[in-house]
Write an enzyme that holds these catalytic residues in place. Structure first.
Site, short mmCIF file in Angstrom:
data_model
loop_
_atom_site.label_atom_id
_atom_site.label_comp_id
_atom_site.label_asym_id
_atom_site.label_seq_id
_atom_site.Cartn_x
_atom_site.Cartn_y
_atom_site.Cartn_z
N TYR A 118 4.82 39.04 -12.01
CA TYR A 118 4.70 37.90 -11.10
C TYR A 118 5.47 38.12 -9.80
O TYR A 118 6.19 37.23 -9.34
CB TYR A 118 5.20 36.61 -11.77
CG TYR A 118 4.64 36.40 -13.16
CD1 TYR A 118 3.30 36.08 -13.33
CD2 TYR A 118 5.44 36.52 -14.28
CE1 TYR A 118 2.76 35.90 -14.60
CE2 TYR A 118 4.92 36.34 -15.56
CZ TYR A 118 3.58 36.04 -15.71
OH TYR A 118 3.06 35.87 -16.96
N TYR A 124 0.50 26.96 -21.91
CA TYR A 124 0.42 28.34 -21.42
C TYR A 124 0.02 29.23 -22.59
O TYR A 124 0.63 29.17 -23.66
CB TYR A 124 1.78 28.81 -20.85
CG TYR A 124 1.73 30.26 -20.45
CD1 TYR A 124 1.27 30.62 -19.18
CD2 TYR A 124 2.05 31.26 -21.34
CE1 TYR A 124 1.16 31.95 -18.82
CE2 TYR A 124 1.94 32.60 -20.99
CZ TYR A 124 1.50 32.93 -19.73
OH TYR A 124 1.38 34.26 -19.39
N ASP A 147 -1.13 28.10 -31.16
CA ASP A 147 -0.55 29.30 -30.57
C ASP A 147 0.95 29.30 -30.85
O ASP A 147 1.72 28.60 -30.19
CB ASP A 147 -0.85 29.30 -29.06
CG ASP A 147 -0.28 30.52 -28.34
OD1 ASP A 147 0.48 31.27 -28.98
OD2 ASP A 147 -0.61 30.71 -27.16
N LYS A 199 5.17 38.16 -29.83
CA LYS A 199 6.57 38.20 -29.37
C LYS A 199 7.56 38.66 -30.43
O LYS A 199 7.78 39.85 -30.60
CB LYS A 199 6.97 36.82 -28.83
CG LYS A 199 6.33 36.51 -27.49
CD LYS A 199 6.94 35.29 -26.87
CE LYS A 199 6.26 34.85 -25.60
NZ LYS A 199 6.66 35.57 -24.42
N1 PMP Z 1 0.99 32.31 -25.79
C1 PMP Z 1 2.22 31.81 -25.58
C2 PMP Z 1 2.57 30.47 -26.17
C3 PMP Z 1 3.16 32.51 -24.82
O1 PMP Z 1 4.38 31.99 -24.60
C4 PMP Z 1 2.79 33.78 -24.30
C5 PMP Z 1 3.76 34.62 -23.47
N2 PMP Z 1 4.76 33.95 -22.80
C6 PMP Z 1 1.51 34.27 -24.55
C7 PMP Z 1 0.63 33.51 -25.30
C8 PMP Z 1 1.06 35.60 -24.01
O2 PMP Z 1 1.70 36.62 -24.67
P1 PMP Z 1 1.80 38.10 -24.01
O3 PMP Z 1 2.67 37.96 -22.80
O4 PMP Z 1 2.39 38.94 -25.10
O5 PMP Z 1 0.41 38.51 -23.66
#
Ligand code: PMP
Length: 426
Positions: A17, A144, A245, A274
């Site tokens: 970013y 997000y 998610d 993660k």
């Molecule tokens: N979903 C959520 C809830 C996230 O917080 C993130 C990353 N911050 C992602 C998806 C995307 O994961 P990545 O950056 O490993 O692609």
């Protein structure tokens, strides 16, 4: 690294970013251990970020190092098409055992965003033979889900910079983020919009996509678990799938192993990433229930059309097994509860500062919401000078603690935040 390489990094390497013509400063990490990041000048910073929420056990963890080393001696990578290996099978079994309810089928992918893409494809494919009109998703404001196109299409278009790609994104439905906060008495009105949009558009909607209880990158916002129970009930009623998610919330982060457990619900599809490998390697997974699996595998396509090169990478799945073993062998619940108590003790008083709008804490997450957007570069420098690593964004100065963080570190992190508030750096 030498100054020539540092200059090359500055001029040629994109950091997340950021601009290459007006780059933000970066700090060189040469090693890391426990919950410390070691800089090239020898300074050791207390890490408040778990490296974007992944390194729950901290850094240079013996058990995880051993797992990777052992796996390297066997096989580091092998294709998953037509081949199976023990680490992937063992990890899948663990995930199925740990996940809420009947999420018995596991698809491994290589990053959080890609797991979200897979989850969306699962939902679309599930309905593709049954209800051809179901080609859209319903997502939450402030949500997000990643930076790839499908994930961007279910991420809040206002709050994220994803509006740049507006013309290329599939059009989905959005409702406001749940207005009822985590610790407020439940207000049934906060599920009205959800009900109304579903009742009007359920024939077009394949799935509701949300981050359970904690919205992360879209605002570090904690909402009431009852909202999740309503989503679950309405989804079942309207024949819409629920995708949870858990990429940011999974593996104990909020005080429950998965945030869905705050509401005692089971989604139809769940994404994890993660912290799954303790932050050692990139890995993610989309889990689904039998209904979704059969809908896809007994449908006209008969297969799920996805298969990344590094699917179920042996190093990543092996270290993920070790990370889960480490998490479950300790008393993670007590640890995270303790972090929450200390975060409340040291962070809640910061609400007294005039430049602070609100302070909130849940599990190992502490958030100081400022009244005005912060200057990231200025704050980052001040934090490094204070001996901590905290990377704020927007109006949010937050910590996402590694679970090995000690009380005195939480106090130091809070003192560093207090320093920037007191000196009006925000
Ligand atoms: N979903 C959520 C809830 C996230 O917080 C993130 C990353 N911050 C992602 C998806 C995307 O994961 P990545 O950056 O490993 O692609």
């Amino acid at each position: 690294m030498n100054s020539e390489l540092t200059q090359f990094d500055l001029e040629h390497v994109w950091h997340p970013y950021t601009s290459l013509t007006k780059p933000l400063p970066t700090y060189e990490v040469v090693s890391a251990h426990d919950n410390y990041l070691v800089l090239d000048d020898g300074r050791e910073l207390i890490d408040g970020m778990s490296s974007w929420w992944a390194c729950i056990h901290g850094y240079n963890v013996k058990e995880l190092n051993d797992a990777v080393t052992e796996q390297i001696g066997k096989v580091s990578h092998v294709m998953f098409g037509g081949i199976r290996h023990e680490s992937a099978a063992r990890l899948a079994k663990k995930l199925v055992e740990l996940a809420p309810g009947d999420l018995d089928y596991v698809f491994f992918a290589d990053s959080g965003s890609v797991a979200v893409e897979v989850a969306l494809k699962m939902a679309l494919q599930y309905f593709s033979d049954k209800v051809k009109t179901k080609t859209k998703f319903l997502a939450l404001g402030g949500g997000y889900h990643g930076d790839t196109f499908g994930a961007m299409s279910v991420t809040d278009p206002e709050g994220s910079m994803h509006s740049i790609y507006r013309d290329f994104l599939s059009k989905n439905y959005f409702i406001s983020r749940p207005s009822c906060r985590f610790d407020e008495p439940w207000n049934p009105d906060s599920a009205d919009e959800l009900f109304n949009v579903l009742s009007e558009h359920h024939e077009e909607i394949a799935a509701v996509v949300l981050e359970p209880v904690v919205q992360g990158a879209g605002g570090m916002y904690f909402y009431h678990p009852e909202f999740l129970r309503r989503v679950r009930a309405y989804c079942s009623y309207f024949n819409v799938l629920l995708i949870a998610d858990e990429i940011a919330t999974g593996f104990g982060r909020t005080g429950k192993l998965f945030a869905c457990s705050w509401a005692g619900i089971t989604p139809d599809i769940m994404t994890v990433g993660k912290a799954i490998t303790g932050g050692y390697m990139t890995l993610s997974a989309a889990l689904c229930n039998e209904k979704v699996m059969k809908g896809i595998c007994e449908g006209s396509a008969g297969v799920l059309m996805h298969g990344p090169t590094f699917m179920a990478n042996p190093l990543a799945t092996r270290v993920a097994c070790a990370s889960l073993d480490l998490l479950l062998s300790g008393n993670w619940r007590e640890t995270v509860n303790h972090l929450e108590i200390r975060l409340k003790e040291y962070f809640l008083p910061l609400a007294a500062y005039e430049n602070v709008e609100e302070v909130r804490v849940l599990g190992s997450i502490g958030v100081v919401q400022t009244r005005k957007p912060v200057n990231m570069a200025v704050l980052q420098k001040a934090f490094v000078e204070q001996g901590v690593w905290i990377r704020p964004f927007g109006r949010l100065i937050y910590v996402m603690l590694p679970y090995v963080t000690k009380d005195e570190h939480i106090r130091k992190l809070a003192e560093a935040v207090e320093y920037v508030l007191k000196n009006n750096l925000v």
